[in-house]
Write a protein that holds these residues in place. Sequence first.
Motif, PDB file in Angstrom:
ATOM      1  N   TRP A 109      12.997 -11.532  -2.823  1.00 19.09           N
ATOM      2  CA  TRP A 109      11.601 -11.272  -2.885  1.00 19.09           C
ATOM      3  C   TRP A 109      10.951 -10.886  -1.687  1.00 19.09           C
ATOM      4  CZ3 TRP A 109      13.827 -16.083  -2.226  1.00 19.09           C
ATOM      5  CH2 TRP A 109      13.244 -16.808  -1.167  1.00 19.09           C
ATOM      6  N   GLN A 110       9.590 -10.413  -1.977  1.00 17.84           N
ATOM      7  CA  GLN A 110       8.738  -9.900  -0.964  1.00 17.84           C
ATOM      8  C   GLN A 110       7.339 -10.289  -1.184  1.00 17.84           C
ATOM      9  OE1 GLN A 110       8.468  -5.428  -0.907  1.00 17.84           O
ATOM     10  NE2 GLN A 110      10.055  -5.617  -2.636  1.00 17.84           N
ATOM     11  N   TYR A 111       6.405 -10.217  -0.224  1.00 18.78           N
ATOM     12  CA  TYR A 111       5.090 -10.321  -0.565  1.00 18.78           C
ATOM     13  C   TYR A 111       4.502  -8.939  -0.611  1.00 18.78           C
ATOM     14  CZ  TYR A 111       6.271 -14.726   1.655  1.00 18.78           C
ATOM     15  OH  TYR A 111       6.861 -15.886   2.004  1.00 18.78           O
ATOM     16  N   ASP A 113       0.400  -7.727  -1.505  1.00 10.78           N
ATOM     17  CA  ASP A 113      -1.166  -7.966  -1.946  1.00 10.78           C
ATOM     18  C   ASP A 113      -1.378  -9.386  -2.564  1.00 10.78           C
ATOM     19  OD1 ASP A 113      -1.209  -5.360  -0.954  1.00 10.78           O
ATOM     20  OD2 ASP A 113      -0.880  -4.450  -2.983  1.00 10.78           O
ATOM     21  N   GLY A 114      -1.219 -10.418  -1.979  1.00  8.34           N
ATOM     22  CA  GLY A 114      -1.505 -11.646  -2.504  1.00  8.34           C
ATOM     23  C   GLY A 114      -0.642 -12.160  -3.478  1.00  8.34           C
ATOM     24  N   HIS A 115       0.613 -11.490  -3.886  1.00  4.06           N
ATOM     25  CA  HIS A 115       1.389 -11.843  -4.950  1.00  4.06           C
ATOM     26  C   HIS A 115       2.714 -11.916  -4.416  1.00  4.06           C
ATOM     27  CE1 HIS A 115      -1.671 -10.328  -7.094  1.00  4.06           C
ATOM     28  NE2 HIS A 115      -1.283 -10.713  -8.269  1.00  4.06           N
ATOM     29  N   ALA A 116       3.762 -12.718  -4.755  1.00  2.00           N
ATOM     30  CA  ALA A 116       5.321 -12.737  -4.765  1.00  2.00           C
ATOM     31  C   ALA A 116       5.839 -11.568  -5.616  1.00  2.00           C
ATOM     32  CB  ALA A 116       5.869 -13.861  -4.731  1.00  2.00           C
ATOM     33  N   LEU A 117       6.645 -10.783  -5.277  1.00  2.00           N
ATOM     34  CA  LEU A 117       7.257  -9.825  -6.145  1.00  2.00           C
ATOM     35  C   LEU A 117       8.928 -10.133  -6.216  1.00  2.00           C
ATOM     36  CD1 LEU A 117       6.872  -7.305  -7.889  1.00  2.00           C
ATOM     37  CD2 LEU A 117       7.909  -6.051  -5.826  1.00  2.00           C
ATOM     38  N   LEU A 118       9.202 -10.861  -7.154  1.00  2.00           N
ATOM     39  CA  LEU A 118      10.579 -11.528  -7.185  1.00  2.00           C
ATOM     40  C   LEU A 118      11.412 -10.718  -8.158  1.00  2.00           C
ATOM     41  CD1 LEU A 118       9.178 -15.199  -8.718  1.00  2.00           C
ATOM     42  CD2 LEU A 118       9.318 -14.236  -6.286  1.00  2.00           C
ATOM     43  N   GLY A 119      12.537 -10.356  -7.404  1.00  2.00           N
ATOM     44  CA  GLY A 119      13.489  -9.644  -8.143  1.00  2.00           C
ATOM     45  C   GLY A 119      14.220 -10.287  -9.323  1.00  2.00           C
ATOM     46  N   LEU A 210      14.726  -1.491 -18.031  1.00  4.07           N
ATOM     47  CA  LEU A 210      15.104  -2.938 -17.420  1.00  4.07           C
ATOM     48  C   LEU A 210      14.064  -3.735 -16.751  1.00  4.07           C
ATOM     49  CD1 LEU A 210      18.507  -2.379 -15.933  1.00  4.07           C
ATOM     50  CD2 LEU A 210      18.217  -3.778 -17.565  1.00  4.07           C
ATOM     51  N   ILE A 211      14.100  -5.016 -17.013  1.00  4.33           N
ATOM     52  CA  ILE A 211      12.968  -5.902 -16.286  1.00  4.33           C
ATOM     53  C   ILE A 211      13.578  -5.705 -14.691  1.00  4.33           C
ATOM     54  CG2 ILE A 211      12.289  -8.213 -15.444  1.00  4.33           C
ATOM     55  CD1 ILE A 211      12.829  -8.775 -18.488  1.00  4.33           C
ATOM     56  N   GLY A 212      12.676  -5.303 -13.614  1.00  4.96           N
ATOM     57  CA  GLY A 212      13.388  -4.930 -12.404  1.00  4.96           C
ATOM     58  C   GLY A 212      12.593  -6.164 -11.433  1.00  4.96           C
ATOM     59  N   PHE A 213      11.326  -6.492 -11.657  1.00  9.32           N
ATOM     60  CA  PHE A 213      10.841  -7.655 -10.800  1.00  9.32           C
ATOM     61  C   PHE A 213       9.838  -8.255 -11.549  1.00  9.32           C
ATOM     62  CE2 PHE A 213      11.958  -4.040  -8.424  1.00  9.32           C
ATOM     63  CZ  PHE A 213      12.703  -4.412  -7.455  1.00  9.32           C
ATOM     64  N   VAL A 214       9.345  -9.523 -11.092  1.00 14.32           N
ATOM     65  CA  VAL A 214       8.295 -10.360 -11.770  1.00 14.32           C
ATOM     66  C   VAL A 214       7.228 -10.636 -10.622  1.00 14.32           C
ATOM     67  CG1 VAL A 214       7.712 -12.378 -12.769  1.00 14.32           C
ATOM     68  CG2 VAL A 214      10.042 -11.421 -13.092  1.00 14.32           C
TER      69      VAL A 214
END
Length: 340
Positions: A109-111, A113-119, A210-214
């Motif tokens: 995961w990574q940060y 813009d105020g969000h967490a981008l989860l693999g 495919l779902i890539g990230f959340v």
Amino acid sequence: MPPSGPPRSGLARMCQSCHVRPVSTYRTATQADQQGQREGAAGLTTHAPQTAQAVTLPGSLDEAVAALAAMPWAVPVAGGTDLMTAVNSGQLRPAALVGLGRISEIRGWQYQDGHALLGAGLTHARMGRPDFAALIPALAAAARAAGPPQIRNAGTLGGNIATAAPTGDALPVLAALEATLVIAGPDGARREMPVSHLLAGMEMLRPGELIGFVRVPLLHAPQVFLKATGRTGPGRAAASVALVLDPARRGVRCAVGAIAPMPLRPLDAEAWVAGLIDWDGERTLVPEALQAFGEYVAAACIPDPAPEVDGSVPPLPPAVLHLRRTVAALARRALGRALS
């Protein structure tokens, strides 16, 4: 106390139309129409005469999308916890598999813009660790509750969403957090959709996607996940509640899982209790308000039966009444913990 009139049903007042059963993202709508196959309890096709003949192991998300575009009949597989259950029970006989285990870009995961981008490839075990719990506590709690160690070690966030089983522990948390999916498509295309849209069948994956990230907003505020288990299997929820506070918007968001085909949002109950909280003060509520909130949530998600012709309202069956009480208790405890 809540308004005097009966609260609207969660089925009618949730943010999406929940009379639609969660749709499997292992098959797109186009493929389902072409094959004319029904879906089983796990959201997987239940009639496919061939056994697996090809396994593709792409090294990147775009390679996986390309493989699915080239083989529309292929089934993507990450942890395989739900897939192998369907295969072993004879519900699914995939003609081809696209393995996602070697795609490192979706396993962290990574940060942003105020969000967490989860693999989408994050495992429940990884999300249950302390560093992730400090980031999104409710999702970490749901991950730790997702069955025995062998399931947590293999099962993934993306798989939990794609299978869309009503008992998926991550689903009410994502609904309460109002998370967004980042969908990978052919030729490097990316698009976004709310998680709740996919779960409600309002939007579906297109061929080769495919779902890539959340994408999950980082609220930096209390959030809680609780569940009650029954006799439906080891660790499987009979009911679950995710609750998050959003001080910036002075809001409370609650989602109830496992009691319907998709998580339910009791919007009226959320708005009512948010108006009672002193957001600039200690954010405490008297026990009577917590009790009323729990009952409000339960009645919204499990409404009374429709009146008979003579105007009388038949009682709820004992099992349904017990479930309503369970939801009320979970919602009351979740709000109490979030405010404590």
